[in-house]
Design an enzyme around this catalytic site. Structure first.
Site, PDB file in Angstrom:
ATOM      1  CD  GLU A 133      -4.080  41.874  70.984  1.00  0.00           C
ATOM      2  OE1 GLU A 133      -4.260  42.479  72.044  1.00  0.00           O
ATOM      3  OE2 GLU A 133      -3.981  40.649  70.907  1.00  0.00           O
ATOM      4  CE1 TYR A 156       1.537  41.889  73.644  1.00  0.00           C
ATOM      5  CE2 TYR A 156      -0.647  41.991  72.652  1.00  0.00           C
ATOM      6  CZ  TYR A 156       0.681  41.595  72.599  1.00  0.00           C
ATOM      7  OH  TYR A 156       1.147  40.904  71.506  1.00  0.00           O
TER       8      TYR A 156
HETATM    9  P1  NAD Z   1       5.041  34.055  74.397  1.00  0.00           P
HETATM   10  O1  NAD Z   1       4.575  34.786  75.608  1.00  0.00           O
HETATM   11  O2  NAD Z   1       4.595  32.647  74.160  1.00  0.00           O
HETATM   12  O3  NAD Z   1       6.651  34.019  74.374  1.00  0.00           O
HETATM   13  C1  NAD Z   1       7.431  35.122  74.701  1.00  0.00           C
HETATM   14  C2  NAD Z   1       8.857  34.636  74.915  1.00  0.00           C
HETATM   15  O4  NAD Z   1       9.663  35.780  75.243  1.00  0.00           O
HETATM   16  C3  NAD Z   1       8.997  33.643  76.077  1.00  0.00           C
HETATM   17  O5  NAD Z   1       9.819  32.562  75.682  1.00  0.00           O
HETATM   18  C4  NAD Z   1       9.667  34.467  77.167  1.00  0.00           C
HETATM   19  O6  NAD Z   1      10.491  33.689  78.037  1.00  0.00           O
HETATM   20  C5  NAD Z   1      10.474  35.466  76.352  1.00  0.00           C
HETATM   21  N1  NAD Z   1      10.745  36.706  77.113  1.00  0.00           N
HETATM   22  C6  NAD Z   1       9.842  37.448  77.811  1.00  0.00           C
HETATM   23  N2  NAD Z   1      10.468  38.495  78.385  1.00  0.00           N
HETATM   24  C7  NAD Z   1      11.786  38.413  78.044  1.00  0.00           C
HETATM   25  C8  NAD Z   1      12.922  39.207  78.303  1.00  0.00           C
HETATM   26  N3  NAD Z   1      12.843  40.302  79.084  1.00  0.00           N
HETATM   27  N4  NAD Z   1      14.115  38.849  77.764  1.00  0.00           N
HETATM   28  C9  NAD Z   1      14.215  37.741  76.985  1.00  0.00           C
HETATM   29  N5  NAD Z   1      13.162  36.943  76.706  1.00  0.00           N
HETATM   30  C10 NAD Z   1      11.964  37.273  77.227  1.00  0.00           C
HETATM   31  O7  NAD Z   1       4.674  34.994  73.175  1.00  0.00           O
HETATM   32  P2  NAD Z   1       4.195  34.613  71.702  1.00  0.00           P
HETATM   33  O8  NAD Z   1       2.734  34.433  71.709  1.00  0.00           O
HETATM   34  O9  NAD Z   1       5.076  33.562  71.157  1.00  0.00           O
HETATM   35  O10 NAD Z   1       4.495  35.994  70.965  1.00  0.00           O
HETATM   36  C11 NAD Z   1       5.767  36.252  70.379  1.00  0.00           C
HETATM   37  C12 NAD Z   1       5.762  37.636  69.753  1.00  0.00           C
HETATM   38  O11 NAD Z   1       4.747  37.694  68.752  1.00  0.00           O
HETATM   39  C13 NAD Z   1       5.453  38.757  70.738  1.00  0.00           C
HETATM   40  O12 NAD Z   1       6.262  39.861  70.401  1.00  0.00           O
HETATM   41  C14 NAD Z   1       3.990  39.070  70.501  1.00  0.00           C
HETATM   42  O13 NAD Z   1       3.699  40.405  70.802  1.00  0.00           O
HETATM   43  C15 NAD Z   1       3.856  38.783  69.016  1.00  0.00           C
HETATM   44  N6  NAD Z   1       2.531  38.355  68.552  1.00  0.00           N
HETATM   45  C16 NAD Z   1       1.867  37.340  69.184  1.00  0.00           C
HETATM   46  C17 NAD Z   1       0.630  36.939  68.691  1.00  0.00           C
HETATM   47  C18 NAD Z   1      -0.118  35.784  69.318  1.00  0.00           C
HETATM   48  O14 NAD Z   1      -1.266  35.524  68.910  1.00  0.00           O
HETATM   49  N7  NAD Z   1       0.451  35.047  70.248  1.00  0.00           N
HETATM   50  C19 NAD Z   1       0.069  37.571  67.577  1.00  0.00           C
HETATM   51  C20 NAD Z   1       0.785  38.610  66.967  1.00  0.00           C
HETATM   52  C21 NAD Z   1       2.015  38.989  67.459  1.00  0.00           C
HETATM   53  P1  TYD Z   2      -6.618  35.894  74.056  1.00  0.00           P
HETATM   54  O1  TYD Z   2      -6.330  34.494  73.630  1.00  0.00           O
HETATM   55  O2  TYD Z   2      -6.203  36.339  75.428  1.00  0.00           O
HETATM   56  O3  TYD Z   2      -5.992  36.840  72.933  1.00  0.00           O
HETATM   57  P2  TYD Z   2      -6.167  38.455  72.722  1.00  0.00           P
HETATM   58  O4  TYD Z   2      -6.822  39.038  73.905  1.00  0.00           O
HETATM   59  O5  TYD Z   2      -4.752  38.897  72.590  1.00  0.00           O
HETATM   60  O6  TYD Z   2      -6.978  38.589  71.471  1.00  0.00           O
HETATM   61  O7  TYD Z   2      -8.182  36.136  73.927  1.00  0.00           O
HETATM   62  C1  TYD Z   2      -8.865  35.935  72.703  1.00  0.00           C
HETATM   63  C2  TYD Z   2     -10.312  36.347  72.905  1.00  0.00           C
HETATM   64  O8  TYD Z   2     -10.920  35.447  73.844  1.00  0.00           O
HETATM   65  C3  TYD Z   2     -10.465  37.738  73.506  1.00  0.00           C
HETATM   66  O9  TYD Z   2     -11.624  38.347  72.960  1.00  0.00           O
HETATM   67  C4  TYD Z   2     -10.675  37.475  74.987  1.00  0.00           C
HETATM   68  C5  TYD Z   2     -11.408  36.147  74.998  1.00  0.00           C
HETATM   69  N1  TYD Z   2     -11.148  35.292  76.169  1.00  0.00           N
HETATM   70  C6  TYD Z   2     -12.236  34.757  76.900  1.00  0.00           C
HETATM   71  O10 TYD Z   2     -13.415  35.013  76.595  1.00  0.00           O
HETATM   72  N2  TYD Z   2     -11.954  33.970  77.973  1.00  0.00           N
HETATM   73  C7  TYD Z   2     -10.675  33.672  78.358  1.00  0.00           C
HETATM   74  O11 TYD Z   2     -10.480  32.954  79.365  1.00  0.00           O
HETATM   75  C8  TYD Z   2      -9.588  34.197  77.591  1.00  0.00           C
HETATM   76  C9  TYD Z   2      -8.162  33.907  77.972  1.00  0.00           C
HETATM   77  C10 TYD Z   2      -9.882  34.998  76.505  1.00  0.00           C
END
Ligand code: NAD
Ligand code: TYD
Length: 349
Positions: A133, A156
């Site tokens: 992103e 974000y």
């Molecule tokens: P998540 O929100 O599920 O988990 C985040 C974790 O970080 C939680 O366990 C939370 O308790 C912990 N945390 C938050 N603030 C904290 C703090 N101040 N100190 C210590 N711990 C803290 O996130 P996720 O989806 O597992 O994402 C993990 C990483 O991967 C993030 O850096 C995110 O930007 C990156 N990422 C996520 C996605 C996705 O699709 N979910 C994709 C690409 C990159």
């Molecule tokens: P999301 O899972 O929040 O991931 P990101 O915004 O980080 O890509 O959302 C994925 C896509 O789905 C995004 O285009 C926003 C859309 N979305 C909805 O249409 N409805 C919803 O309730 C949510 C959470 C996301």
């Protein structure tokens, strides 16, 4: 014996990374540091929490003296940094929480690692996990590569972009040994039901509306979370210092098509007549600053490290949907907030 600090290990992706490392590397000591925010859930790791090479530490990466002391005490050899505020919609409501954890928290970790490894950086590694992103939004054509300029649009993605810049700057300025990856949207078990796929699975089960933002014609590139964890293992061990790798699923879906697919899978699983779950689809007001399209060119990590996704989207969705249907207690605890009691029960004696 290597000591590896994994931050955010109680979260969605972090828990899969912790599980993989604890199971695969009995010679490593794995420390999971997590503040247990609403997104952190130790139930995600109940199966490995008694492992001899695993330690959970509750703590906040924004707490400078706590982080400094932790690095001095444990003398980590490597850091895999996943802790973050991760939900775009929350970042629109409260950007400062994202600045604190994603920017200040990351810089705290960088400072502690730099200090600890200054004399002997050999074999040390700071691995920063980031997102596609940061590149902003694509039009109908093209893919994000490692050289695409950063152009974040949400609080974000701006906070993640900022943290990425700090990591690179510490590499240039202080020669900190780092690697960085930018990954596309993950899905899979243990995903908090505020993101699209788990939210919609939960709402289909409970017969609640499926809120599709705008016209639903937004595109994301979906990757099964276990394949992300496998890529993280590979980059941590074989990635080149100061390099960035994009990770993606080669798997683009328009939101509305994905939602239709999910509805038909769920009709099947729940024994509903075809088309029943899709009746829950409700178009709602668009997300402000909504990025039109993300799509990753993952050819560098494929060519240089030999990584590619191991499951198809169909296989990954099947595993994911089955997991949510087979774990109603997890969903109940997460949606009711009861999961917060788990830490008290297991860790506070
Ligand atoms: P998540 O929100 O599920 O988990 C985040 C974790 O970080 C939680 O366990 C939370 O308790 C912990 N945390 C938050 N603030 C904290 C703090 N101040 N100190 C210590 N711990 C803290 O996130 P996720 O989806 O597992 O994402 C993990 C990483 O991967 C993030 O850096 C995110 O930007 C990156 N990422 C996520 C996605 C996705 O699709 N979910 C994709 C690409 C990159
Ligand atoms: P999301 O899972 O929040 O991931 P990101 O915004 O980080 O890509 O959302 C994925 C896509 O789905 C995004 O285009 C926003 C859309 N979305 C909805 O249409 N409805 C919803 O309730 C949510 C959470 C996301």
């Amino acid at each position: 014996m290597k000591k590896i600090l994994i931050t955010g290990g109680a979260g969605f992706i972090g828990s899969h990374v912790v599980r993989l490392f604890v199971a695969k590397y009995s010679e490593y000591q794995i420390y999971n540091l997590d503040a247990l925010t609403y997104a952190g859930n130790l139930e995600n790791l109940a199966d490995i929490e008694k492992a001899a090479n695993y330690t959970f530490i509750k703590g906040d990466i924004t707490d400078e003296s706590f982080i400094t002391n932790l690095f001095e005490k444990h003398q980590f050899d490597g850091v895999i940094h996943l802790a973050a505020e991760s939900h775009v919609d929350r970042s629109i409501e409260d950007p400062m929480a994202f600045v604190k954890t994603n920017v200040i928290g990351t810089v705290n970790l960088l400072n502690a690692a730099r200090k600890l490894w200054a004399k002997n950086p050999e074999g040390k590694r700071f691995y920063h996990i980031s997102t596609d992103e940061v590149y902003g939004s694509l039009g109908a054509e093209g893919l994000f590569t490692e050289t695409t300029p950063y152009d974040p649009n949400s609080p974000y993605s701006a906070s993640k972009a900022s943290s990425d810049h700090f990591v690179r700057a510490y590499g240039e300025t202080y020669d900190l040994p780092y690697v960085l990856t930018n990954c596309s949207n993950n899905y899979g078990p243990n995903h908090f039901p505020e993101k699209l796929i788990p939210l919609f699975i939960n709402n289909i089960i409970t017969n609640k509306p499926l809120p599709v933002y705008g016209d639903g014609n937004y595109t994301r590139d979906w990757l099964f979370v276990v394949d992300h964890a496998i890529a993280i293992d590979l980059v941590f061990h074989e990635g080149i210092n100061h390099e960035t790798y994009n990770i993606g699923g080669f798997n683009e879906w328009k939101n509305i098509d994905l939602v239709q697919l999910l509805c038909s899978i769920m009709d099947n699983k729940l024994g509903r007549v075809a088309g029943k779950s899709a009746e829950l689809i409700t178009y709602v007001k668009d997300r402000p600053g909504h990025d039109l399209r993300y799509a990753i060119d993952a050819n560098k990590i494929n060519a240089e490290l030999g990584w590619k996704p191991s499951v198809t989207f169909e296989q990954g969705l099947e595993i994911t949907v089955n997991w949510y249907l087979n774990n109603p207690d997890w969903l109940h605890n997460v949606t009711s907030g009861e999961y917060a009691d788990y830490y008290k029960k297991q860790y506070v004696k």
